[in-house]
Design an enzyme around this catalytic site. Sequence first.
Site, PDB file in Angstrom:
ATOM      1  CG  ASN A 197      29.882  33.615  39.366  1.00  0.00           C
ATOM      2  OD1 ASN A 197      29.901  34.099  40.497  1.00  0.00           O
ATOM      3  ND2 ASN A 197      30.414  34.226  38.331  1.00  0.00           N
ATOM      4  NE  ARG A 219      34.227  35.475  40.138  1.00  0.00           N
ATOM      5  CZ  ARG A 219      33.710  36.694  40.175  1.00  0.00           C
ATOM      6  NH1 ARG A 219      32.403  36.859  40.236  1.00  0.00           N
ATOM      7  NH2 ARG A 219      34.488  37.750  40.140  1.00  0.00           N
ATOM      8  NE  ARG A 228      33.456  46.813  43.192  1.00  0.00           N
ATOM      9  CZ  ARG A 228      33.557  45.702  42.467  1.00  0.00           C
ATOM     10  NH1 ARG A 228      34.384  45.653  41.440  1.00  0.00           N
ATOM     11  NH2 ARG A 228      32.846  44.648  42.775  1.00  0.00           N
ATOM     12  CD  GLU A 261      35.046  36.275  34.491  1.00  0.00           C
ATOM     13  OE1 GLU A 261      35.617  36.412  35.583  1.00  0.00           O
ATOM     14  OE2 GLU A 261      34.096  36.980  34.116  1.00  0.00           O
ATOM     15  CG  HIS A 299      37.997  41.020  36.939  1.00  0.00           C
ATOM     16  ND1 HIS A 299      38.107  42.393  36.949  1.00  0.00           N
ATOM     17  CD2 HIS A 299      36.711  40.740  37.281  1.00  0.00           C
ATOM     18  CE1 HIS A 299      36.938  42.936  37.276  1.00  0.00           C
ATOM     19  NE2 HIS A 299      36.070  41.951  37.481  1.00  0.00           N
TER      20      HIS A 299
END
Length: 604
Positions: free
Chosen positions: A7, A83, A233, A380, A172
């Site tokens: 990742n 990823r 964000r 994940e 996600h």
Amino acid sequence: MQILVVNCGSSSVKAEVIDVTSGKRIAVMSVDRISEPEPKVKFSGSTEVLTCQGSGHENALAFAFPLLLEKIDKSQLKGVGHRIVHGGKIFDEPVVITEEVEKQIEGLFSLAPLHNPINLLGVRIAKKYFPDVPHVAVFDTAYHSTIPPRAKNYALPKNLIQKHDIERYGFHGTSHQYVAEQAAKFLETDLHDLRLISCHLGNGASVCAIEYGQSVETSMGMTPLEGLVMGTRSGDIDAGVVTYLMEKEGKTWQEISDMLNKESGLKGIAGTNDMRDLEERAAEGDIDAQLAIDMFVHRLRKYIGAYAAVMGGVDAIIFTAGIGENSASLRYKVVQKLGFLRAILDEQKNKMLKFVGVDWVEDISASNSKCKILVVKTDEQLSIAEQTAKVIRESKFKGQPPRSIPIAVSARHVHLTQESVEILFGKGYQLTVQKPLSQPGQFACNEMVTLVGPKNKIEKVRILGPTRPKDQVEISRTDEFFLGIDAPIRESGHTEGSPGLLLIGPAGQLELKEGVICAWRHIHMHPDDAEYFGVKDKDIVEVRVENQERSLTFGNVLIRVSDKFKLEMHIDTDEANAAELNQGAEGALIHTGAGGLLTKKKVQ
């Protein structure tokens, strides 16, 4: 199968070597502060922090990957999963990374300028150090490819949408998919029978409506900027604010983008994006921290209500990721006003929740809550590893004809210890072979016994060899009623708490205290077969049988894997009669989870 998951982010890289069969981490590596002069490298199980001389991904990973190779058996590594944040319209499933795939990912840079270039850089560096295994791209957006047009499209001029591929892609995806599958397993319900709302709450946060196994709505949009209030964000914002600030503040589009992505959200409201700090400050009376948390909770609760309306109800609400898994007070605030969904929190369970050992799912709903409230520990990395293994497996067996499952009907029979054989047939007696069975080393014996239950007896029941460490009698449901006993459905060898009966042989009789079961329908598999079908020992699957007389799907079929086994499904006579199966019958294995992954029930 061991898979390396990479990742690669702008300032850090996480890499884990995972045994997909067990989920065990063979090695875990993290590289932080990549853009600084001396990036830091850490490995799990060690407190040592190693320093790389020279900034940038090339320098840092050239230093770190050789260290990782020293900690693993390279011969066991079968692939590398990467990823990739944005797959655009091109990629709706994981793919083996070829030169053409790399070019296509490059073409998507404009859709994820902060993520895809770094993700692809990680791919190219990793290929230099792991050149002999396939590399697979797993896309955050792929899981959301099932979102219907009414939710996917923006109300913009059609020609612009088509020209620039503007639509809701969502992110996600690996996390939402993983926690949904875990929730289905925990609830012991097929994923395709559930309506779930998954709340992935971390520095980046999103909500996903999962209707009967498919993503049908998600809060992030064409980019990860839309939706919830996040760490840095803004989430949802009136587009007019952007043009207004460009006019009034004289800001460029890049300055506005940086502000919305890096300086807004919780950080913009209260000066920090750490929820733990905000909760401490809020408890001390800090008004900005209180407002930031209230806005976060309000936006999340609004999305949950909207998604329940979209699906016409909800069976479970899932909290996951750093904030979702660890903030009891935030979960309490969110659920506090969801009584209209019949979602009721058990405050004590919520407050005391801590993940321990292998418990990856916790139910924090009250006993009278019709909608389950679950906290699921996301993984994940494991999800990426599983999807990578699936792609590699399918690639390996591509072009081979599909394999069917031979089905054998197992009539009532008895397994005995050597001690019990001697009680029933005489001291020193050895079982004799009538004929070999399909499973290597196993055979039907010439010897037979009589089963005596409370109501009736069954004569001439055959013994199967060789002898075992434990006595076991396997009968059908019909036999159970005839004998007058209540035998549980069990995996072979699990006889604890089962009823007993009387066995009569030519030289004596034996009173079994326990050991009578109805065998759980199961499939014997060699590891090569398990790799082909993408299953592992103890998985639960379905098998579809098609014939002219009657078609039937056998559910709740247990997988048993051993290098001593030959591929074959075993059912009892009642099950065979129900499907009107003849000699030589075959079935097709059905995967029951979204994305080709299994939805498994707990095996006790």
